[in-house]
Design a protein around this motif. Structure first.
Motif, short mmCIF file in Angstrom:
data_model
loop_
_atom_site.label_atom_id
_atom_site.label_comp_id
_atom_site.label_asym_id
_atom_site.label_seq_id
_atom_site.Cartn_x
_atom_site.Cartn_y
_atom_site.Cartn_z
N GLU A 51 5.50 0.93 -8.70
CA GLU A 51 6.59 1.61 -9.39
C GLU A 51 7.64 2.11 -8.40
O GLU A 51 8.85 2.01 -8.66
CB GLU A 51 6.04 2.77 -10.22
N VAL A 52 7.19 2.65 -7.28
CA VAL A 52 8.13 3.13 -6.25
C VAL A 52 9.00 1.97 -5.76
O VAL A 52 10.22 2.09 -5.65
CB VAL A 52 7.37 3.79 -5.09
N SER A 53 8.37 0.84 -5.48
CA SER A 53 9.13 -0.31 -5.00
C SER A 53 10.13 -0.79 -6.04
O SER A 53 11.29 -1.08 -5.72
CB SER A 53 8.18 -1.45 -4.62
N GLY A 75 9.16 -2.97 5.09
CA GLY A 75 8.04 -2.10 4.75
C GLY A 75 8.32 -1.09 3.67
O GLY A 75 7.67 -1.08 2.62
N LEU A 76 9.29 -0.20 3.89
CA LEU A 76 9.61 0.85 2.94
C LEU A 76 10.69 0.39 1.96
O LEU A 76 11.80 0.04 2.38
CB LEU A 76 10.13 2.10 3.66
N ARG A 89 0.85 -1.19 0.00
CA ARG A 89 0.00 0.00 0.00
C ARG A 89 0.88 1.24 0.00
O ARG A 89 2.08 1.18 0.31
CB ARG A 89 -0.89 0.03 1.24
N ASP A 90 0.29 2.36 -0.34
CA ASP A 90 1.00 3.63 -0.28
C ASP A 90 1.12 4.06 1.18
O ASP A 90 0.41 3.53 2.06
CB ASP A 90 0.25 4.69 -1.09
N VAL A 91 1.99 5.02 1.46
CA VAL A 91 2.17 5.49 2.83
C VAL A 91 1.96 7.00 2.90
O VAL A 91 2.24 7.73 1.94
CB VAL A 91 3.57 5.15 3.38
N ASP A 92 1.48 7.46 4.04
CA ASP A 92 1.38 8.89 4.31
C ASP A 92 2.58 9.30 5.16
O ASP A 92 3.48 8.49 5.45
CB ASP A 92 0.06 9.24 4.99
N ARG A 109 5.48 10.23 -4.77
CA ARG A 109 5.37 8.81 -4.42
C ARG A 109 3.96 8.29 -4.76
O ARG A 109 3.80 7.22 -5.34
CB ARG A 109 5.69 8.63 -2.94
N ALA A 110 2.95 9.06 -4.36
CA ALA A 110 1.57 8.67 -4.63
C ALA A 110 1.27 8.68 -6.13
O ALA A 110 0.53 7.82 -6.63
CB ALA A 110 0.62 9.60 -3.88
N GLU A 111 1.84 9.64 -6.84
CA GLU A 111 1.63 9.74 -8.28
C GLU A 111 2.16 8.51 -9.00
O GLU A 111 1.52 7.97 -9.91
CB GLU A 111 2.31 11.00 -8.81
#
Length: 389
Positions: free
Chosen positions: A85-87, A333-334, A24-27, A78-80
């Motif tokens: 893709e971030v991973s 996680g990250l 999932r995405d993170v805040d 990151r959200a975009e």
């Protein structure tokens, strides 16, 4: 990663201890909670730390932002891009060829070893957490009299290869440091002792393992039983040592407390892997020097020390033989933590090797050999990864 020693820059790493990444995405709150082992406090931020400064300098460019980008801009980008893709970007940028993935801690869904390997373009293997297996056995309502046999059977199944010969775990891990501390008796407990301890543990039912519904295992007799079960499998046995989150009593995590147990395990020839080790990395280096079956790393602490990571690496290698030191990130996680751990390790190792060359301690040919050993070859040898790449 300009300015790196060439062999360090080019060598794919073997990350011998890591975890899955979030799906999932993170805040902002989630990112800060996972960046270090600490947490934010009223009026403060974990980003105001060595780990935070390293993160804000090194990570934004991977997402096509300038170094030191504002956190709000970073999170928006990151959200975009999206979590997949971030991973992929951070795992690819880490330059890891093999991942040894601890699957025993899943407070929320994480990628499996296979999924993590696919994101990284790397080969992935499982590290089986001993306590999690025991807690899963307990959750299946096995009684005290059948507990020892059920754990041995479950461990054999969890670590065995599949019908096609693939999927065999490459190691097991103990988190006794979190549960009882490392001041453990060296004696292998008898089945009668295990049955009595299991009876007390199951009857008490105090605490719950994350997500399993089973009692949290925190009994010295059962910890010793699990460790010896791991030794009997013949696989490398990993121990969390030193630095961790607030659940750990750091003074009970000095690896020197393991000395009697290390002596007892030594005749078996089973490798013992001391993970993280900070602030006991010098003590761990001593143990790696005097015990032929003991190996060490500086994972987890590397990215937390940020710009001070080269000092950590140099201190860890004061006594530890170079053939006994491995790379790990302990990323959890990250995906950024994979990249931070790898980048700071490469920078620290490059500085270390160049300092040795400047002092005429060894030739450049030797420095190249050492780089290969510390980045990958030591881990390939100890975990017997050569045929599983």
């Amino acid at each position: 990663m300009s300015g790196l020693f060439p062999q360090v820059a080019e060598q794919l790493l073997v990350d011998h201890h890591c975890h899955g990444v979030l799906t999932r995405d993170v805040d902002e709150a989630a990112l800060e909670s996972m960046l270090t082992e600490g947490s934010s406090w009223p009026g403060g931020s974990v980003l105001d730390s060595q780990a935070g400064f390293a993160f804000l300098k090194l990570c934004p460019p991977v997402l096509d932002l300038p170094a030191h980008a504002e956190l709000a801009d970073y999170l928006a980008r990151r959200a975009e891009l999206g979590v997949t893709e971030v991973s992929k970007r951070f795992l690819a940028a880490a330059g890891v060829g093999v991942l040894c993935v601890d699957t025993g801690f899943t407070p929320e869904p994480l990628t499996s070893p296979a999924e993590l390997g696919a994101l990284a373009g790397a080969t992935a293997h499982e590290i089986v957490r001993l306590e999690r297996v025991a807690e899963d056995v307990a959750a299946a309502d096995v009684g005290a009299d059948g507990f020892a046999a059920a754990v041995r059977s479950a461990l054999a199944a969890r670590t065995a290869a599949g019908p096609d010969g693939s999927g065999r775990a490459v190691g097991v891990k103990s988190v006794a440091a979190y549960r009882t501390g490392l001041d453990l008796s060296a004696a292998r407990p008898s089945d009668a002792e295990v049955m009595a301890a299991a009876g007390r543990w199951l009857a008490a039912g105090a605490g719950r393992a994350d997500g399993s519904g089973a009692p949290r295992l925190a009994d010295q007799t059962l910890q010793r039983f699990l460790i010896w079960c791991g030794v009997d499998l013949g696989l490398p046995v990993q121990f969390h040592v030193g630095y961790g989150d607030s659940d750990v009593d750091l003074h009970r995590c000095n690896p020197l407390l393991l000395t009697p147990l290390l002596r007892a395990i030594q005749p078996t020839g089973v490798p013992v892997m001391l993970l993280h080790n900070y602030p006991y990395h010098r003590e761990a280096g001593y143990l790696a020097q005097v015990f032929g079956h003991v190996y060490v790393d500086a994972g987890l602490a590397t990215h937390n020390l940020g710009a001070r990571a080269p000092a950590l690496l140099a201190e860890a290698l004061e006594l530890a033989p170079f053939g006994k030191f491995l790379y790990s990130s302990d990323a959890f996680g990250l995906p950024e933590l994979y990249y931070l751990g790898a980048t700071l390790f490469r920078q620290g190792l490059s500085e270390f090797l160049r300092a040795g060359l400047d002092d005429d301690l060894y030739t450049e040919r030797t420095a190249v050999r050492l780089a290969r050993m510390l980045c990958a070859d030591n881990a390939k040898r100890v975990y017997q990864l050569g045929e599983r790449m």
